[in-house]
Design a protein around this motif. Structure first.
Motif, PDB file in Angstrom:
ATOM      1  N   GLU A 186       0.863  -1.187   0.000  1.00 32.62           N
ATOM      2  CA  GLU A 186       0.000   0.000   0.000  1.00 32.62           C
ATOM      3  C   GLU A 186       0.896   1.234   0.000  1.00 32.62           C
ATOM      4  O   GLU A 186       1.853   1.319   0.779  1.00 32.62           O
ATOM      5  N   ASN A 245      -4.489   4.948  -2.120  1.00 34.60           N
ATOM      6  CA  ASN A 245      -5.599   5.568  -1.391  1.00 34.60           C
ATOM      7  C   ASN A 245      -6.212   6.658  -2.260  1.00 34.60           C
ATOM      8  O   ASN A 245      -5.500   7.528  -2.755  1.00 34.60           O
ATOM      9  N   GLU A 277      -8.085   2.024  -3.114  1.00 38.09           N
ATOM     10  CA  GLU A 277      -8.731   1.924  -1.798  1.00 38.09           C
ATOM     11  C   GLU A 277      -9.683   3.099  -1.597  1.00 38.09           C
ATOM     12  O   GLU A 277      -9.288   4.261  -1.725  1.00 38.09           O
ATOM     13  N   ASP A 307     -11.672   0.511   2.422  1.00 33.62           N
ATOM     14  CA  ASP A 307     -10.716   0.785   3.494  1.00 33.62           C
ATOM     15  C   ASP A 307     -11.439   1.131   4.796  1.00 33.62           C
ATOM     16  O   ASP A 307     -12.586   1.571   4.771  1.00 33.62           O
ATOM     17  N   LYS A 328     -11.159  -4.142   3.924  1.00 32.57           N
ATOM     18  CA  LYS A 328     -10.090  -3.971   4.915  1.00 32.57           C
ATOM     19  C   LYS A 328     -10.700  -3.661   6.277  1.00 32.57           C
ATOM     20  O   LYS A 328     -11.378  -2.641   6.442  1.00 32.57           O
TER      21      LYS A 328
HETATM   22 CA    CA Z   1      -5.621   2.739   2.959  1.00 34.38          CA
END
Ligand code: CA
Ligand code: C2E
Ligand code: CA
Length: 404
Positions: A186, A245, A277, A307, A328
């Motif tokens: 990530e 992200n 995400e 996320d 997640k």
């Molecule tokens: Ca994240």
């Protein structure tokens, strides 16, 4: 009413170390007696006014009953937050354990320092242990992990930092629990500030949002990370996915899928190696635009991950409409799941629900082998966390992957 001589009470007692608030006089006296036999300077009060009068920065530990008639424990926690209280706090209650756990979570959210809880009736040894543990480590030296000092910056300064390439991209490995191998990384942003040093995103993401510069920041990170991914592929001969992200603001741009594909193509990256995400709040804002973007991302073979799952609102309603590949579990559940029953139940239910909806489930914030083994035993598919690695620079990642 105060259970020590009154003349001691309203003047500030600098030697005072422990302050107890419980409307049951016997209970307060009992805690104070035990503390005194351990040579701590402690007083107990039965009302909030006396408690407030005795609160001063030298107090190392507060023992607080949650159920008070005039001002309940939760209000007192808020009051302690307003006072910028740095003392450790032990919560006590005779009501069910869940209430205590939730109050503890709230206190953590308020950045207060919780030192444990006591479910009444408790054993003397339990109390002694908590007092001993909390009085050994002076709370004043402890800085909570989540504490971030507010950063004073202007929009111009932020724009300048973007123009000067002051932002760095770090990578945190993600591990597949079936193969026990890293399957992805990530990308998370940091600001290498010329004056303040390395600043974590918590201090500037919301600023970037309010300056309307978050979209630019997300693209800055995406460009850098896709370029780095090419280097990672060259050195690490196996496939890895890159998770990016995406702020809800970036996802309001209907061109997002085309832009990410163009970037992938320019860097020779197959879209199936990219995961975007999104957070629950990202879904709530503009559901129709978001769903349009998610569907097109999936049609272009880009993966989607939800996320911080469990921290937002309304997600249950929308989850079934989102074509996500991964769910997640927010790290707050992982942190508490072994000690707190409600966090454990949430973790297990999220794993079950993710699987039923055909998604892989990733637990983030895994810090200990016990957490890892619990997740493995309960069929969680993937993990990420300090147990394996903190987010690290590209060169450290290549070392971590044993490419160099
Ligand atoms: Ca994240
Ligand atoms: P996130 O997406 O939930 O990222 C995971 C955060 O958890 C990271 O914090 C990471 O350092 C931290 N973390 C990972 N493992 C552990 C662990 O075992 N224990 C603990 N206590 N923490 C762990 P970081 O890098 O400070 O990022 C914070 C948040 O900032 C991210 O949370 C994400 O929401 C946001 N962010 C980071 N980079 C970007 C970006 O490029 N764009 C946008 N829009 N947001 C970003
Ligand atoms: Ca997260």
């Amino acid at each position: 009413m105060v259970i020590e001589k009154n003349e001691k009470i309203n003047k500030v007692n600098d030697a005072l170390q422990i302050l107890v608030l419980d409307d049951e006089q016997d209970m307060g006296e009992y805690v104070a007696d035990v503390a005194k036999t351990m040579n701590f300077n402690c007083i107990a009060t039965t009302n909030v006014t006396d408690f407030m009068a005795n609160l001063h920065p030298n107090i190392q530990l507060i023992v607080l009953d949650l159920m008070m008639p005039d001002m309940d424990g939760i209000e007192i926690l808020r009051f302690l937050k307003q006072q910028n209280c740095k003392s450790k706090i032990i919560l006590m209650s005779g009501v069910d354990k869940r209430v205590l756990e939730i109050a503890e979570e709230l206190a953590n959210e308020l950045n207060l320092f919780i030192g444990g809880h006591l479910l009444k009736p408790f054993r003397k040894a339990e109390l002694e242990n908590l007092l001993k543990n909390n009085m050994v480590n002076s709370p004043k030296t402890v800085v909570p992990h989540s504490y971030v000092s507010p950063l004073v910056i202007t929009k111009n300064e932020f724009q300048l930092a973007l123009d000067r390439n002051e932002f760095l991209v770090y990578y945190q490995p993600q591990i597949d629990l079936i193969t026990n191998r890293v399957f992805g990384v990530e990308a998370v942003v940091r600001w290498q500030h010329p004056e303040y040093g390395l600043i974590l995103p918590k201090s500037f993401i919301s600023k970037a949002e309010s300056f309307k510069l978050i979209e630019q920041l997300d693209w800055y990170v995406a460009k850098k990370a896709l370029c780095d991914l090419q280097i990672i592929f060259e050195k690490y001969k196996s496939n890895l996915t890159l998770s990016l992200n995406a702020s809800p603001y970036s996802l309001q741009n209907i061109k997002y899928p085309d832009m990410i594909i163009a970037l992938a193509t320019a860097n020779g990256i197959d879209p199936k190696n990219i995961t975007v995400e999104i957070t629950e709040s990202g879904l709530i804002q503009e559901l129709s635009t978001a769903l349009d973007i998610f569907t097109r991302l999936r049609m272009k073979n880009i993966k989607l991950s939800i996320d911080d799952f469990g921290t937002g609102y309304a997600m249950m309603q929308q989850l079934r409409h989102v074509p996500a590949n991964e769910l997640k579990i927010d790290k707050s559940f992982i942190k508490d799941m072994l000690a707190h029953e409600n966090a454990r139940i949430m973790t297990l239910k999220i794993i079950e629900m993710g699987h039923e909806l055909g998604m892989k489930v990733l637990a983030e914030g895994v810090e200990t082998v016990e957490q890892l083994e619990f997740l493995r035993a309960n069929f969680c598919d993937r993990v990420q966390g300090y147990f394996y690695s903190r987010p690290i620079s590209l060169s450290d990642l290549l070392k971590w992957l044993k490419c160099e």
